[in-house]
Design a protein around this motif. Structure first.
Motif, PDB file in Angstrom:
ATOM      1  N   LYS A  56       0.857  -1.180   0.000  1.00  0.00           N
ATOM      2  CA  LYS A  56       0.000   0.000   0.000  1.00  0.00           C
ATOM      3  C   LYS A  56       0.889   1.225   0.000  1.00  0.00           C
ATOM      4  O   LYS A  56       1.715   1.407   0.893  1.00  0.00           O
ATOM      5  CB  LYS A  56      -0.914   0.012   1.224  1.00  0.00           C
ATOM      6  N   GLY A  57       0.712   2.055  -1.011  1.00  0.00           N
ATOM      7  CA  GLY A  57       1.383   3.345  -1.027  1.00  0.00           C
ATOM      8  C   GLY A  57       0.483   4.386  -0.400  1.00  0.00           C
ATOM      9  O   GLY A  57      -0.741   4.330  -0.552  1.00  0.00           O
ATOM     10  N   SER A  58       1.071   5.346   0.300  1.00  0.00           N
ATOM     11  CA  SER A  58       0.250   6.383   0.920  1.00  0.00           C
ATOM     12  C   SER A  58       1.036   7.676   1.028  1.00  0.00           C
ATOM     13  O   SER A  58       2.258   7.672   1.198  1.00  0.00           O
ATOM     14  CB  SER A  58      -0.247   5.950   2.293  1.00  0.00           C
ATOM     15  N   ASN A  59       0.306   8.794   0.911  1.00  0.00           N
ATOM     16  CA  ASN A  59       0.925  10.109   1.012  1.00  0.00           C
ATOM     17  C   ASN A  59      -0.185  11.146   1.027  1.00  0.00           C
ATOM     18  O   ASN A  59      -1.139  11.058   0.237  1.00  0.00           O
ATOM     19  CB  ASN A  59       1.865  10.349  -0.167  1.00  0.00           C
ATOM     20  N   LYS A  60      -0.075  12.125   1.874  1.00  0.00           N
ATOM     21  CA  LYS A  60      -1.006  13.266   1.929  1.00  0.00           C
ATOM     22  C   LYS A  60      -2.454  12.808   2.087  1.00  0.00           C
ATOM     23  O   LYS A  60      -3.375  13.471   1.587  1.00  0.00           O
ATOM     24  CB  LYS A  60      -0.885  14.130   0.673  1.00  0.00           C
ATOM     25  N   GLY A  61      -2.686  11.695   2.755  1.00  0.00           N
ATOM     26  CA  GLY A  61      -4.037  11.196   2.945  1.00  0.00           C
ATOM     27  C   GLY A  61      -4.538  10.315   1.824  1.00  0.00           C
ATOM     28  O   GLY A  61      -5.610   9.715   1.931  1.00  0.00           O
ATOM     29  N   PHE A  62      -3.788  10.237   0.743  1.00  0.00           N
ATOM     30  CA  PHE A  62      -4.131   9.357  -0.378  1.00  0.00           C
ATOM     31  C   PHE A  62      -3.533   7.963  -0.139  1.00  0.00           C
ATOM     32  O   PHE A  62      -2.461   7.838   0.433  1.00  0.00           O
ATOM     33  CB  PHE A  62      -3.580   9.907  -1.699  1.00  0.00           C
ATOM     34  N   GLU A  63      -4.235   6.956  -0.619  1.00  0.00           N
ATOM     35  CA  GLU A  63      -3.755   5.585  -0.529  1.00  0.00           C
ATOM     36  C   GLU A  63      -4.068   4.834  -1.810  1.00  0.00           C
ATOM     37  O   GLU A  63      -5.053   5.136  -2.489  1.00  0.00           O
ATOM     38  CB  GLU A  63      -4.459   4.838   0.618  1.00  0.00           C
ATOM     39  N   ALA A  64      -3.230   3.831  -2.110  1.00  0.00           N
ATOM     40  CA  ALA A  64      -3.528   2.922  -3.212  1.00  0.00           C
ATOM     41  C   ALA A  64      -2.864   1.591  -2.895  1.00  0.00           C
ATOM     42  O   ALA A  64      -1.726   1.560  -2.422  1.00  0.00           O
ATOM     43  CB  ALA A  64      -3.012   3.471  -4.537  1.00  0.00           C
TER      44      ALA A  64
END
Lengths: 113, 116
Positions: A56-64
């Motif tokens: 799971k990638g995540s940054n600035k509240g975004f996830e994928a």
């Protein structure tokens, strides 16, 4: 060959709404997956990435999450802000070493107050 | 530190003229990429440079397109006898390189080319 398909935009949401931008891919081997974002008047910048299945990638509240079984890498955010308005690009690169990026066509997100 | 820079930011040219676009990568980045973004489309790979290796030109759309790179620094993309379909934003990116990739590509702001 490699390809990336993402949902067409624009996606129009109100502030604090939940966001999903779908992305599916076709590739040989085990590609790495990326989301890039292009804010108005700015260059492309990496938002998040995942290099292997179930990452799971995540940054600035975004996830994928990298889903190999469905060849997908959908972008999600629980509560969007006006400042998230931008064009989002899903991309992949080959499994190792040097590789160019194969991009989707981009999805414009418009968030209203 | 400084990011990837490109010049000019905008270029308007007449059909049939040659144009030259410039990219300054991040210092220390041995890999350099050129992409093209046409209106409503994703980015298309054009060419890749890595150190002293022969460039990967597999994305160049025609022999009117060429690119050079001086060592591990500046690169120029040249389009000869421009056509209207060449109108696009040309993006340059640079990255570190090696077998333990993938390496994040850092993009410049792009050059918007308009062929009239």
């Amino acid at each position: 060959g490699n390809s990336v398909t993402q949902m067409e935009g624009p996606v129009t949401l109100s502030e604090e709404a939940f966001l999903t931008i779908n992305c599916t891919y076709t590739a040989t081997g085990y590609p790495s997956l990326f989301w890039y974002v292009q804010y108005p008047g700015e260059g492309l910048q990496l938002l998040l990435k995942a290099t292997k299945a179930d990452d799971k990638g995540s940054n600035k509240g975004f996830e994928a999450t990298y889903r190999k079984e469905t060849t997908s890498f959908h972008l999600e955010k629980g509560s969007v802000q006006v400042s998230d308005s931008a064009v989002y690009f899903c991309a992949l690169s080959a499994s190792s070493g040097y590789s160019t990026l194969t991009f989707g066509k981009g999805t414009m997100l418009l968030v209203s107050p | 530190g400084a990011g990837v820079s490109q010049s000019p930011s905008n270029k308007v040219t007449e059909k049939g003229k040659d144009v030259e676009l410039r990219c300054d990568p991040i210092s220390g980045h041995t890999a350099l990429y050129w992409y093209r973004q046409r209106l409503g489309q994703g980015l298309e790979f054009l060419i890749y440079f890595q150190g002293n290796s022969a460039p990967d030109k597999s994305g160049l759309p025609s022999d009117r397109f060429s690119a050079e790179r001086t060592g591990e620094s500046v690169s120029t993309l040249t389009i000869q006898r421009t056509q209207q379909e060449d109108s696009a934003v040309y993006l340059c990116a640079s990255s570190l390189a090696g077998t333990s990739g993938p390496w994040e590509q850092y993009f410049g702001p792009g050059t918007r080319l308009t062929v009239t």
